[in-house]
Design a protein around this motif. Structure first.
Motif, PDB file in Angstrom:
ATOM      1  N   VAL A  41       1.178  -1.081   0.027  1.00  0.00           N
ATOM      2  CA  VAL A  41       0.339   0.014  -0.364  1.00  0.00           C
ATOM      3  C   VAL A  41       1.079   0.949   0.039  1.00  0.00           C
ATOM      4  CG1 VAL A  41      -1.567   1.499   1.089  1.00  0.00           C
ATOM      5  CG2 VAL A  41      -1.654  -1.139   1.098  1.00  0.00           C
ATOM      6  N   SER A  42       2.044   1.332   1.077  1.00  0.00           N
ATOM      7  CA  SER A  42       3.218   2.152   0.678  1.00  0.00           C
ATOM      8  C   SER A  42       3.558   2.801  -0.428  1.00  0.00           C
ATOM      9  CB  SER A  42       4.577   1.949   1.886  1.00  0.00           C
ATOM     10  OG  SER A  42       4.114   2.686   2.594  1.00  0.00           O
ATOM     11  N   ARG A  43       3.702   1.818  -1.254  1.00  0.00           N
ATOM     12  CA  ARG A  43       4.162   1.847  -2.907  1.00  0.00           C
ATOM     13  C   ARG A  43       3.242   2.158  -3.338  1.00  0.00           C
ATOM     14  NH1 ARG A  43       7.331  -2.985  -2.312  1.00  0.00           N
ATOM     15  NH2 ARG A  43       5.072  -3.582  -2.509  1.00  0.00           N
ATOM     16  N   ALA A  44       2.184   1.568  -3.267  1.00  0.00           N
ATOM     17  CA  ALA A  44       1.021   2.423  -4.159  1.00  0.00           C
ATOM     18  C   ALA A  44       0.745   3.862  -3.587  1.00  0.00           C
ATOM     19  CB  ALA A  44      -0.372   1.989  -4.019  1.00  0.00           C
ATOM     20  N   LEU A  45       0.289   4.770  -2.402  1.00  0.00           N
ATOM     21  CA  LEU A  45       0.203   5.471  -2.102  1.00  0.00           C
ATOM     22  C   LEU A  45       1.407   6.870  -2.899  1.00  0.00           C
ATOM     23  CD1 LEU A  45      -1.119   5.786   1.238  1.00  0.00           C
ATOM     24  CD2 LEU A  45      -2.428   5.506  -0.402  1.00  0.00           C
ATOM     25  N   ASP A  46       2.706   6.157  -2.601  1.00  0.00           N
ATOM     26  CA  ASP A  46       4.333   6.672  -2.727  1.00  0.00           C
ATOM     27  C   ASP A  46       3.823   7.216  -4.620  1.00  0.00           C
ATOM     28  OD1 ASP A  46       4.823   6.944  -1.134  1.00  0.00           O
ATOM     29  OD2 ASP A  46       6.356   5.608  -1.010  1.00  0.00           O
ATOM     30  N   MET A  47       3.466   5.871  -5.274  1.00  0.00           N
ATOM     31  CA  MET A  47       3.239   6.252  -6.866  1.00  0.00           C
ATOM     32  C   MET A  47       1.982   7.492  -7.131  1.00  0.00           C
ATOM     33  SD  MET A  47       4.135   2.487  -8.084  1.00  0.00           S
ATOM     34  CE  MET A  47       5.404   1.504  -8.120  1.00  0.00           C
ATOM     35  N   GLY A  48       1.332   7.827  -6.137  1.00  0.00           N
ATOM     36  CA  GLY A  48      -0.187   8.155  -6.775  1.00  0.00           C
ATOM     37  C   GLY A  48      -1.234   7.716  -6.822  1.00  0.00           C
ATOM     38  N   GLY A  49      -1.547   6.361  -6.299  1.00  0.00           N
ATOM     39  CA  GLY A  49      -2.534   5.467  -6.653  1.00  0.00           C
ATOM     40  C   GLY A  49      -3.172   5.186  -4.965  1.00  0.00           C
ATOM     41  N   THR A  50      -3.933   4.592  -4.608  1.00  0.00           N
ATOM     42  CA  THR A  50      -4.849   4.339  -3.349  1.00  0.00           C
ATOM     43  C   THR A  50      -4.811   3.237  -3.028  1.00  0.00           C
ATOM     44  OG1 THR A  50      -7.066   3.856  -3.387  1.00  0.00           O
ATOM     45  CG2 THR A  50      -6.970   3.271  -5.509  1.00  0.00           C
ATOM     46  N   ALA A  51      -4.977   3.078  -1.827  1.00  0.00           N
ATOM     47  CA  ALA A  51      -5.102   1.879  -0.965  1.00  0.00           C
ATOM     48  C   ALA A  51      -5.634   0.381  -1.365  1.00  0.00           C
ATOM     49  CB  ALA A  51      -5.327   1.957   0.286  1.00  0.00           C
ATOM     50  N   THR A  52      -7.107   0.966  -1.862  1.00  0.00           N
ATOM     51  CA  THR A  52      -7.828  -0.313  -1.919  1.00  0.00           C
ATOM     52  C   THR A  52      -8.261   0.185  -3.705  1.00  0.00           C
ATOM     53  OG1 THR A  52      -9.818  -1.053  -2.385  1.00  0.00           O
ATOM     54  CG2 THR A  52      -9.623   1.015  -0.533  1.00  0.00           C
ATOM     55  N   GLY A  53      -8.360  -0.194  -4.786  1.00  0.00           N
ATOM     56  CA  GLY A  53      -9.104  -0.310  -5.425  1.00  0.00           C
ATOM     57  C   GLY A  53     -10.398  -0.493  -5.580  1.00  0.00           C
ATOM     58  N   GLU A  54     -10.487  -1.509  -5.280  1.00  0.00           N
ATOM     59  CA  GLU A  54     -12.541  -1.960  -4.924  1.00  0.00           C
ATOM     60  C   GLU A  54     -13.205  -2.422  -3.693  1.00  0.00           C
ATOM     61  OE1 GLU A  54     -12.486  -4.800  -8.207  1.00  0.00           O
ATOM     62  OE2 GLU A  54     -11.097  -6.336  -7.566  1.00  0.00           O
ATOM     63  N   HIS A  55     -11.743  -3.729  -2.588  1.00  0.00           N
ATOM     64  CA  HIS A  55     -12.360  -4.245  -1.597  1.00  0.00           C
ATOM     65  C   HIS A  55     -12.652  -2.962  -0.501  1.00  0.00           C
ATOM     66  CE1 HIS A  55     -10.132  -7.713  -3.093  1.00  0.00           C
ATOM     67  NE2 HIS A  55     -11.080  -7.674  -3.971  1.00  0.00           N
ATOM     68  N   GLY A  56     -12.184  -1.879  -0.323  1.00  0.00           N
ATOM     69  CA  GLY A  56     -12.490  -0.461   0.326  1.00  0.00           C
ATOM     70  C   GLY A  56     -11.484  -1.174   1.672  1.00  0.00           C
ATOM     71  N   ILE A  57     -12.291  -0.018   2.239  1.00  0.00           N
ATOM     72  CA  ILE A  57     -11.877   0.274   3.792  1.00  0.00           C
ATOM     73  C   ILE A  57     -11.586  -0.830   5.160  1.00  0.00           C
ATOM     74  CG2 ILE A  57     -11.099   2.333   5.168  1.00  0.00           C
ATOM     75  CD1 ILE A  57     -10.291   2.308   2.599  1.00  0.00           C
ATOM     76  N   GLY A  58     -13.117  -0.783   5.392  1.00  0.00           N
ATOM     77  CA  GLY A  58     -13.706  -1.320   6.701  1.00  0.00           C
ATOM     78  C   GLY A  58     -12.654  -1.011   8.047  1.00  0.00           C
ATOM     79  N   ILE A  59     -12.104  -2.037   8.407  1.00  0.00           N
ATOM     80  CA  ILE A  59     -11.268  -1.450   9.569  1.00  0.00           C
ATOM     81  C   ILE A  59      -9.910  -1.922   9.302  1.00  0.00           C
ATOM     82  CG2 ILE A  59     -13.307  -1.801  11.790  1.00  0.00           C
ATOM     83  CD1 ILE A  59     -11.140  -4.564  11.794  1.00  0.00           C
ATOM     84  N   GLY A  60      -9.964  -3.204   8.033  1.00  0.00           N
ATOM     85  CA  GLY A  60      -8.288  -3.366   7.724  1.00  0.00           C
ATOM     86  C   GLY A  60      -8.039  -2.089   6.768  1.00  0.00           C
ATOM     87  N   LYS A  61      -8.209  -1.044   6.129  1.00  0.00           N
ATOM     88  CA  LYS A  61      -7.332  -0.601   5.264  1.00  0.00           C
ATOM     89  C   LYS A  61      -7.637   1.017   6.670  1.00  0.00           C
ATOM     90  CE  LYS A  61      -5.515  -2.582   2.304  1.00  0.00           C
ATOM     91  NZ  LYS A  61      -6.452  -2.556   0.582  1.00  0.00           N
TER      92      LYS A  61
END
Ligand SMILES: Cc1cc2nc3c(=O)[nH]c(=O)nc-3n(C[C@H](O)[C@H](O)[C@H](O)COP(=O)(O)OP(=O)(O)OC[C@H]3O[C@@H](n4cnc5c(N)ncnc54)[C@H](O)[C@@H]3O)c2cc1C
Ligand SMILES: Cc1cc2nc3c(=O)[nH]c(=O)nc-3n(C[C@H](O)[C@H](O)[C@H](O)COP(=O)(O)OP(=O)(O)OC[C@H]3O[C@@H](n4cnc5c(N)ncnc54)[C@H](O)[C@@H]3O)c2cc1C
Lengths: 458, 458
Positions: free
Chosen positions: B400-420
């Motif tokens: 996830v860290s790498r995705a955020l560094d690249m301008g992306g998002t922690a979740t494309g489709e599964h969502g946040i809940g408590i996990g993210k």
């Protein structure tokens, strides 16, 4: 007065880029619409997000209303400062910040116009599709959730804004969305600010989805004896899944105006204007299937415009329709209606509109983005004749009423402002009060474009 | 305890359709994910919107948390009642209310599953495209803003939900959206509830956009020597505007699993799985152009599946990938990652993920909806080995860290809940607090799925 107490701080922040000059105030006090001139108290021309945030903080402290201004082409009074205050004109924030060809997106400032954006993009092989008839600003278009002739294929501003930078009512700066194409990371804030008409925040930057310039384009007009025939050809084409890039309806009165305004030389009967985007093969195939559908509805007189000049002329005609119509009655102004109904009710809605206008002796050419179920009537009136304006407004109200009865919406693309606010309760019921709760949550002091869209603060 | 004081009223309302039976509580206390079993205090099976509103009013009065339950397949703990309370299972609200063929939309109840919907639609010539790997409920899919293999062409739940009926935290019932295809009538409430994971209201009805079943479909797999080659073929195809209906990446480890689980007989190297929808002509043309791109990236071994049975087998393989992967290590569970990055960074993101997993000795096949820039790693662990779970979670965090560094998002489709949830502040910055303000505005007592997605109430 609050504006006077805020003025020293505001002018210290922006120097000669904030003004009380009468001519600037008047230039920011009107619109193409039927609302009276209502100049703001001040007009500011910020150049950076930090300046916008600074303006916001000062105005928040002094309780001064803040109204954004893009190109001022909105039609429901959205950009007019009916309660006075500060007009924030984004004309000097009009740069393209970055075009990412590989990602097919662009970061732009809100004051950029759609035509300037596409001029810049030409060499990249990409384009931005949303095209309201006016040369609106991207920030204004996002704020009204604008669309245009290409929405049937490429979507509206809702679909083509990937992310935003927004200055909130208290001057905080936030970013919504990421550069990723999709995300499930929390509430869709981008979608909340798109269409909010500047009532929840001021947009200071937008990330836009771009599209590849199609390899092949072909456009055409074709004629129908009846409105019903034309509209039914469109609904058939939609249901068959023909990928139309543009599909516009113009009634006989609009065609007559095209003939007198631009020597269009068309039969004065209802027409469709259509365009296909794709590969040479797919475009030819789509055109052939569409030709069959048109023939089923007694359509005829296809004129294909394959070379770019002819196509440009065709769509310029369409984009200038509003001014051409006004020019047909010198001195007239117009109330522009903007309903959108389920596709299955479209023919009925257009026919009922024409019958109603005829029955009441109102001149109102009809045209629209029929692929979305969205159409406009340009209801002309003499600005010196209050009774005529009254009749025209009553007709516009009946139109909306019919749309709502059919399960449609009071506005497909022009928005609410103050012009359509009277229909919000009926269209949304209890959901309108939810909009009020959101407005209070993000702008508790009601200083962002007060009086527009949301229920009045109590 | 609040649940006990609410119980008499709740059971008067629903009779034997509300239960405290241990087996039902446990059946509604877990998920496919790595979170511990957390049974709710009560499970209700309402049959009407009014019953849902009634449950909501009682729970609001007694301060009982309310958590919606569709199919329980969400992966970030969204449907688990970590704070106890009432689980509202929508299994008995699973009807198609209306299919409007002419408008290509359908009104459905939230408990309907996507497979049941498409079974019903088969005869109409229409289909609903969004297809998460699990047979999820439409209400759950809307609530997580789900997508799947076809989002690259047809969009996600954000694009395919036209309107909702929602029960608010105080039991009021609202409707959002209309039957029109687009609207500029106020804030986009539909978009606000889509992806809200039941934290702002309970969805009791959805109006969905349907699509025409394509006239021609063709699908294929093809092999690549490197991950980079496969992913770059996809980004090229996107940039050339080839209208792919599905484009999935599977790495060598996933292919090995396909071979052992289903005798797929594929080379154990990275593959793409692709599908085109259109007319016979356009599909052939698209396939030919795509073939050229694949060849440019040293892709090979095309296997075309044109008949429906072969195609079905192909996509069943893809949809069962998760279970096939788990089956490859008996007794294992998995942390499923779900990042989405800008297309231009996709190859780099997938390569870095693979290198990271290798370096840390973690078994994690990679696969994903690469046309959106979205991919998953299925990070297996032994549920009896807390240290392994720790290593796997640390790897997921690095991803996830790498995705955020690249301008992306922690979740494309599964969502946040408590996990993210731990990434929300970093991904959104100050905008996360705006989500908190929205949550407080619509659920001031914090009884709707408390603890999920939004900042914790203070
Ligand atoms: C001839 C004609 C044809 C038209 N055809 C179409 C059409 O086909 N489709 C269509 O959708 N519309 C159409 N319109 C309406 C108009 O062009 C659109 O509403 C357009 O989106 C307005 O953009 P603008 O830049 O002029 O915004 P403005 O009128 O300047 O502002 C619109 C609203 O947005 C707010 N705003 C502006 N900038 C910002 C910002 N940066 N941050 C926050 N709020 C901001 C304003 O306060 C106001 O509430 C037409 C108008 C005319 C006159
Ligand atoms: C093997 C496997 C593969 C998967 N593949 C994908 C994939 O490709 N794409 C994808 O997006 N996801 C995927 N998922 C995740 C999951 O399927 C999705 O998140 C799906 O949308 C969840 O739907 P559900 O009906 O199971 O919802 P649930 O898990 O029951 O609930 C999800 C959330 O929605 C809330 N909710 C449920 N119903 C309502 C309602 N009516 N009103 C308000 N809130 C409600 C719940 O409280 C919870 O917060 C996969 C999961 C598995 C196990």
């Amino acid at each position: 007065m609050t504006v006077d107490t805020a003025w020293p701080e505001l002018s210290e922040l922006l120097g000669d880029r904030i003004t009380r000059s009468k001519s600037e105030l008047e230039a920011h006090g009107g619109s193409e619409s039927y609302f009276p001139l209502t100049p703001p108290d001040l007009v500011a021309f910020p150049e950076t997000t930090e300046e916008v945030a600074g303006l916001m903080r000062i105005c928040a402290r002094h309780g001064v209303p803040v109204v954004g201004w893009g190109a001022g082409t909105s039609l429901e009074g959205q950009a007019q400062a009916f309660q006075g205050g500060l007009c924030v004109d984004f004309a000097r924030m009009n740069r393209i910040i970055e075009v990412a060809q590989g990602d097919m997106d662009a970061r732009v400032q809100p004051g950029l116009t759609r035509e300037a954006l596409n001029d810049e993009l030409r060499a990249t092989g990409l384009f931005f599709p949303v095209d309201p008839g006016a040369n609106a600003s991207i920030g204004g278009m996002a704020s009204t959730r604008a669309s245009g002739t290409t929405a049937v294929r490429y979507g509206t501003m809702r679909d083509n804004v990937l992310g935003l930078e927004v200055v909130l009512a208290d001057g905080r700066i936030i970013r919504t969305g990421t550069r990723a194409r999709k995300s499930s990371a929390g509430y869709d804030l981008t979608g909340l600010f798109v269409g909010a008409e500047g009532t929840l925040g001021l947009i200071t930057e937008l990330t836009l989805r771009l599209h590849g310039q199609p390899e092949a384009i072909t456009a055409a007009v074709c004629a129908f004896d009846t409105i019903g025939g034309a509209v039914r050809a469109v609904t058939d084409a939609i249901q068959m899944g023909i990928p139309m890039a543009r599909i516009e309806f113009v009634d006989a009165a609009t065609v007559a105006v095209f003939n007198s305004y631009a020597d269009a030389g068309l039969d004065e009967v209802p027409h469709l204007m259509i365009e296909f985007h794709g590969s040479p093969g797919s475009v030819a195939e789509d055109a052939a299937v569409f030709g069959d559908i048109v023939a089923d509805h007694a359509g005829r007189g296809f004129q294909w415009a394959t070379d770019p000049e002819d196509r440009k002329a065709l769509w310029t005609l369409r984009h200038h329709a509003y001014w051409a119509i006004l020019a047909s009655r010198p001195g007239a102004r117009a109330v522009v209606t903007d309903i959108c109904v389920p596709i299955s009710r479209l023919a009925e809605a257009v026919e009922a509109t024409q019958a109603d206008l005829e029955a009441h002796g109102i001149a109102g050419p009809i045209l629209g983005h029929v692929g979305d179920g969205n159409f406009h009537a340009i209801l002309m009136f003499d600005p010196a004749d209050a009774a005529e304006l009254g009749r025209v407004k009553a007709a516009a109200d009946r139109l909306v009423s019919r749309a709502l009865d059919m399960g449609g919406t009071a506005t497909g693309e022009h928005g609410i402002g103050i012009g359509k606010k009277g229909f919000m309760q009926r269209e949304h019921g209890e959901a309108w009060s939810v909009m009020g709760a959101l407005k209070r949550a993000l702008d508790p002091e009601n200083i962002l474009n007060p009086g527009k869209l949301a229920p009045d603060a109590n």
